[in-house]
Scaffold this motif. Structure first.
Motif, PDB file in Angstrom:
ATOM      1  N   VAL A  43      35.053 -48.380 -28.354  1.00 53.75           N
ATOM      2  CA  VAL A  43      34.357 -47.226 -27.161  1.00 53.75           C
ATOM      3  C   VAL A  43      33.259 -46.668 -27.135  1.00 53.75           C
ATOM      4  N   VAL A  44      32.251 -46.885 -26.648  1.00 51.88           N
ATOM      5  CA  VAL A  44      31.321 -46.201 -27.055  1.00 51.88           C
ATOM      6  C   VAL A  44      30.840 -45.190 -25.948  1.00 51.88           C
ATOM      7  N   LEU A  45      31.815 -43.869 -25.724  1.00 54.43           N
ATOM      8  CA  LEU A  45      31.449 -43.259 -24.633  1.00 54.43           C
ATOM      9  C   LEU A  45      30.062 -42.680 -23.655  1.00 54.43           C
ATOM     10  N   ASP A  46      29.764 -42.993 -22.732  1.00 54.95           N
ATOM     11  CA  ASP A  46      28.401 -42.595 -22.224  1.00 54.95           C
ATOM     12  C   ASP A  46      28.957 -41.247 -21.159  1.00 54.95           C
ATOM     13  N   THR A  47      27.464 -40.645 -20.464  1.00 57.07           N
ATOM     14  CA  THR A  47      27.898 -39.732 -20.142  1.00 57.07           C
ATOM     15  C   THR A  47      28.133 -39.509 -18.506  1.00 57.07           C
ATOM     16  N   PRO A  48      28.597 -41.187 -17.569  1.00 61.40           N
ATOM     17  CA  PRO A  48      28.969 -41.402 -16.828  1.00 61.40           C
ATOM     18  C   PRO A  48      30.596 -40.930 -17.110  1.00 61.40           C
ATOM     19  N   PHE A  49      31.635 -41.365 -18.382  1.00 62.58           N
ATOM     20  CA  PHE A  49      32.884 -41.380 -18.140  1.00 62.58           C
ATOM     21  C   PHE A  49      32.713 -39.899 -18.784  1.00 62.58           C
ATOM     22  N   PHE A  50      32.377 -38.954 -19.484  1.00 62.87           N
ATOM     23  CA  PHE A  50      32.610 -37.733 -19.486  1.00 62.87           C
ATOM     24  C   PHE A  50      32.589 -36.724 -18.466  1.00 62.87           C
ATOM     25  N   ASN A  51      31.903 -37.480 -17.792  1.00 61.08           N
ATOM     26  CA  ASN A  51      31.446 -36.473 -16.513  1.00 61.08           C
ATOM     27  C   ASN A  51      32.980 -37.271 -15.585  1.00 61.08           C
ATOM     28  N   CYS A  52      32.975 -38.098 -15.666  1.00 63.01           N
ATOM     29  CA  CYS A  52      34.436 -38.467 -14.306  1.00 63.01           C
ATOM     30  C   CYS A  52      35.913 -37.840 -14.995  1.00 63.01           C
ATOM     31  N   ILE A  53      36.149 -37.265 -16.027  1.00 66.63           N
ATOM     32  CA  ILE A  53      37.044 -36.689 -17.194  1.00 66.63           C
ATOM     33  C   ILE A  53      36.917 -35.421 -16.523  1.00 66.63           C
ATOM     34  N   VAL A  54      35.507 -35.015 -16.616  1.00 64.45           N
ATOM     35  CA  VAL A  54      35.698 -33.353 -16.758  1.00 64.45           C
ATOM     36  C   VAL A  54      36.066 -32.849 -15.236  1.00 64.45           C
ATOM     37  N   SER A  55      35.660 -34.029 -14.738  1.00 64.46           N
ATOM     38  CA  SER A  55      35.241 -33.676 -13.221  1.00 64.46           C
ATOM     39  C   SER A  55      37.408 -33.684 -12.506  1.00 64.46           C
ATOM     40  N   ALA A  56      38.246 -34.151 -13.505  1.00 66.27           N
ATOM     41  CA  ALA A  56      39.116 -34.478 -13.542  1.00 66.27           C
ATOM     42  C   ALA A  56      39.803 -33.108 -13.805  1.00 66.27           C
ATOM     43  N   TYR A  57      39.697 -32.433 -15.057  1.00 68.48           N
ATOM     44  CA  TYR A  57      39.532 -31.649 -15.202  1.00 68.48           C
ATOM     45  C   TYR A  57      39.626 -30.157 -14.824  1.00 68.48           C
ATOM     46  N   GLY A  58      38.482 -30.213 -14.488  1.00 69.30           N
ATOM     47  CA  GLY A  58      37.900 -29.297 -13.228  1.00 69.30           C
ATOM     48  C   GLY A  58      38.672 -29.053 -12.115  1.00 69.30           C
ATOM     49  N   LYS A  59      38.322 -29.811 -11.646  1.00 66.97           N
ATOM     50  CA  LYS A  59      39.361 -30.005 -10.040  1.00 66.97           C
ATOM     51  C   LYS A  59      40.703 -29.171 -10.506  1.00 66.97           C
ATOM     52  N   VAL A  60      41.870 -29.228 -11.042  1.00 67.80           N
ATOM     53  CA  VAL A  60      42.986 -29.027 -11.630  1.00 67.80           C
ATOM     54  C   VAL A  60      42.701 -27.920 -12.009  1.00 67.80           C
ATOM     55  N   GLY A  61      41.537 -27.081 -12.598  1.00 68.93           N
ATOM     56  CA  GLY A  61      41.525 -25.213 -12.901  1.00 68.93           C
ATOM     57  C   GLY A  61      41.282 -25.271 -14.521  1.00 68.93           C
ATOM     58  N   GLU A  62      41.569 -26.346 -15.034  1.00 65.80           N
ATOM     59  CA  GLU A  62      41.964 -27.074 -16.760  1.00 65.80           C
ATOM     60  C   GLU A  62      40.376 -26.559 -17.456  1.00 65.80           C
ATOM     61  N   VAL A  63      39.622 -25.497 -17.124  1.00 66.72           N
ATOM     62  CA  VAL A  63      38.067 -25.356 -17.550  1.00 66.72           C
ATOM     63  C   VAL A  63      38.620 -25.120 -18.981  1.00 66.72           C
ATOM     64  N   GLU A  64      39.714 -25.241 -20.015  1.00 64.44           N
ATOM     65  CA  GLU A  64      38.988 -24.428 -21.581  1.00 64.44           C
ATOM     66  C   GLU A  64      39.465 -26.379 -21.613  1.00 64.44           C
ATOM     67  N   ARG A  65      40.325 -27.277 -21.279  1.00 60.56           N
ATOM     68  CA  ARG A  65      39.995 -28.749 -21.762  1.00 60.56           C
ATOM     69  C   ARG A  65      38.183 -29.350 -20.685  1.00 60.56           C
ATOM     70  N   MET A  66      38.108 -29.022 -20.000  1.00 63.06           N
ATOM     71  CA  MET A  66      37.097 -28.824 -19.704  1.00 63.06           C
ATOM     72  C   MET A  66      35.319 -28.738 -20.261  1.00 63.06           C
ATOM     73  N   ALA A  67      35.757 -27.306 -21.401  1.00 66.37           N
ATOM     74  CA  ALA A  67      34.849 -26.991 -22.221  1.00 66.37           C
ATOM     75  C   ALA A  67      35.096 -27.511 -23.302  1.00 66.37           C
ATOM     76  N   GLU A  68      36.634 -27.952 -23.953  1.00 68.86           N
ATOM     77  CA  GLU A  68      36.155 -28.838 -25.369  1.00 68.86           C
ATOM     78  C   GLU A  68      35.585 -29.812 -25.080  1.00 68.86           C
ATOM     79  N   LEU A  69      35.525 -30.630 -23.758  1.00 68.39           N
ATOM     80  CA  LEU A  69      35.235 -32.325 -23.495  1.00 68.39           C
ATOM     81  C   LEU A  69      33.490 -31.510 -23.464  1.00 68.39           C
ATOM     82  N   PHE A  70      33.367 -30.779 -23.040  1.00 67.65           N
ATOM     83  CA  PHE A  70      31.755 -30.741 -23.159  1.00 67.65           C
ATOM     84  C   PHE A  70      31.120 -30.711 -24.409  1.00 67.65           C
TER      85      PHE A  70
END
Length: 489
Positions: free
Chosen positions: A406-433
């Motif tokens: 599956v070719v990942l796009d910006t909306p998908f990354f936004n979704c998963i970044v948001s999921a980790y951001g909401k629970v405060g997992e900023v390290e994982r969020m930065a990795e995804l970025f």
């Protein structure tokens, strides 16, 4: 205006609808969103046709990974040559195919670089059709300033603006919310001797007004069309009906349907059907949706897969899950195979309702039936798991996606970044970025806003400010890209 009573006699019509021909291509959304699977109006070299499309893999479900990689490689290869002045006699086929691929993929920066390279070639001859394609792409990408500059460059190359060019520029302004500029372009067309606006131009303008929530301008446009003796086409009526439906102006919507029927030249079709039931369904008026579902069949218009997707979504939104199941069973009896859109609608409905068990059941069924999940499917799963606090399952989805083609796009990354951001997992969020950048997915305003909010919530104000600075730099660099590409010629 008085709404005439609609009867089966007054609504009878021939199933064959002849649609006028024209000579350019653009897209106008005419139907309620069902997933990202939207219906668009395409005006191509031979006629107006309405077709289903979507983004990413859903847009071309049969496009395999090898084709994607070949296209990517071709675009990058030509793009590299665009940065040098020594390549001025390249093989035409390679340059033109790379440009066409970049336009189809809506990669506006790559397309403009390749276009700059094209203009350097000894064999280059300006063609207005190339400009139309580029301006249309820029309209989709929300780049009206770049579209305007291309319009000026076209004129410096000795090309006179055609009705197709004007209409595509009008669309670029309108799609970006610059309605005043769109109307100004319309005025320019009126003053040009050979570029008078036609029914297609006005249909595009109406759609732009709808997108910008300027429904109040529809009446003015229709009145001007009537004054100029320009009759509404089926597409025009469908655009108006869809616009009124989205604005929940149901009386105006039904009045427009009555006028469409009474015109005698434009008859309702499946797109009219879907717009009207979609309008009532999305507003929670289930009984009216069901009433019109029956009415259109009395007219002789049968539902299609999009109709069922709309009904499934409407029932899901209203928490009528038994009726959702009945539609799915009815589809099976009538041999309508659920598409990726159908499953995405079902998965999203149960996910939003917090019914993770039934959501997972349909996700398994989807894969069992050989329907390939796409980024929208995974976004719905991530959103549902995030809402339920099941972050381990979010991790699982992240790993699953990495092991698919599956070719990942910006909306998908936004979704998963948001999921980790909401629970405060900023390290994982930065990795995804970082992973996002590595995969060539460019962060947008949503990406930055989500991350900045997460960092501020953790008290990491300096990191948030640095990210905001990066966002501003990207905006400025993109704004000057076209000037840098074309200033050398």
């Amino acid at each position: 205006m008085h709404l005439h009573t609609l009867t089966s006699a007054s609504l009878s019509y021939s199933a064959h609808i002849v649609i006028p021909r024209t000579s350019y291509s653009t897209k106008v959304l005419l139907e309620p969103n069902v997933d990202s699977h939207q219906r668009s109006l395409t005006i191509n070299s031979s006629d107006w046709r309405v077709e289903d499309f979507s983004t990413g893999l859903q847009r071309q479900p049969q496009k395999n990974l090898s084709r994607i990689l070949r296209t990517e490689s071709a675009i990058k290869n030509i793009e590299k040559k665009a940065d040098s002045n020594k390549y001025n006699n390249l093989w035409p086929k390679a340059v033109l195919e790379a440009l066409d691929d970049a336009i189809k993929e809506n990669r506006w920066e790559s397309a403009l670089k390749i276009f700059g390279l094209l203009r350097k070639q000894h064999w280059y001859e300006p063609r207005w059709k190339t400009y139309v394609k580029l301006i249309m792409m820029l309209a989709k990408c929300g780049k009206p300033d770049e579209a305007s500059l291309l319009f000026e460059i076209m004129q410096t190359e000795g090309l006179k603006p055609s009705i197709e060019v004007y209409t595509s520029l009008l669309n670029a302004y309108g799609q970006s919310g610059q309605i005043d500029e769109a109307f100004s372009t319309l005025d320019d067309m009126k003053s040009a001797s050979e570029c008078k606006p036609d029914v297609y131009t006005y249909s595009i303008l109406i759609n732009c007004c709808i997108k910008c929530n300027r429904i109040d301008l529809i009446g003015r446009i229709l009145a001007e069309m009537s004054y100029l003796g320009i009759e509404c086409s089926t597409v025009t009526y469908n655009t108006v009906i869809d616009g009124y439906g989205k604005a929940e102006m149901f009386e105006d919507m039904e009045n427009s349907l009555t006028e469409m029927i009474e015109s005698g030249s434009s008859m309702p079709d499946i797109f009219t059907f879907n717009s009207i039931i979609g309008a009532y369904g999305s507003s929670g008026q289930i009984e009216k949706m069901e009433k019109w579902y029956d009415e259109f069949q009395v007219m002789g218009i049968n539902p299609d897969i999009m109709t069922f997707n709309i009904m499934i979504r409407s029932y899901g939104k209203a928490s009528f899950y038994k009726k959702m199941d009945s539609v799915i069973k009815f589809m099976e009896k009538r041999f309508f195979s659920p598409t990726v859109v159908t499953y995405n609608v079902i998965i999203e409905s149960f996910g939003k309702a917090g019914d993770v068990e039934r959501m997972e059941k349909y996700f398994k069924t989807m894969k069992h039936e050989g329907v390939k999940p796409n980024t929208i499917t995974y976004c719905s799963l991530v959103s549902a798991y995030s809402k339920a606090g099941l972050m381990m399952k979010v991790d699982s989805i992240s790993r699953q996606v990495e092991n698919t083609d599956v070719v990942l796009d910006t909306p998908f990354f936004n979704c998963i970044v948001s999921a980790y951001g909401k629970v405060g997992e900023v390290e994982r969020m930065a990795e995804l970025f970082l992973a996002m950048k590595e995969r060539g997915c460019k962060p947008d305003n949503i990406t930055f806003a989500t991350m900045i909010q997460a960092y501020n919530a953790k008290g990491m104000t300096e990191t948030a400010q640095n990210l905001e600075s990066e966002m501003n730099v990207i905006k400025e660099s993109r704004g000057t890209l076209l000037w840098l590409i074309l200033s050398r010629f």
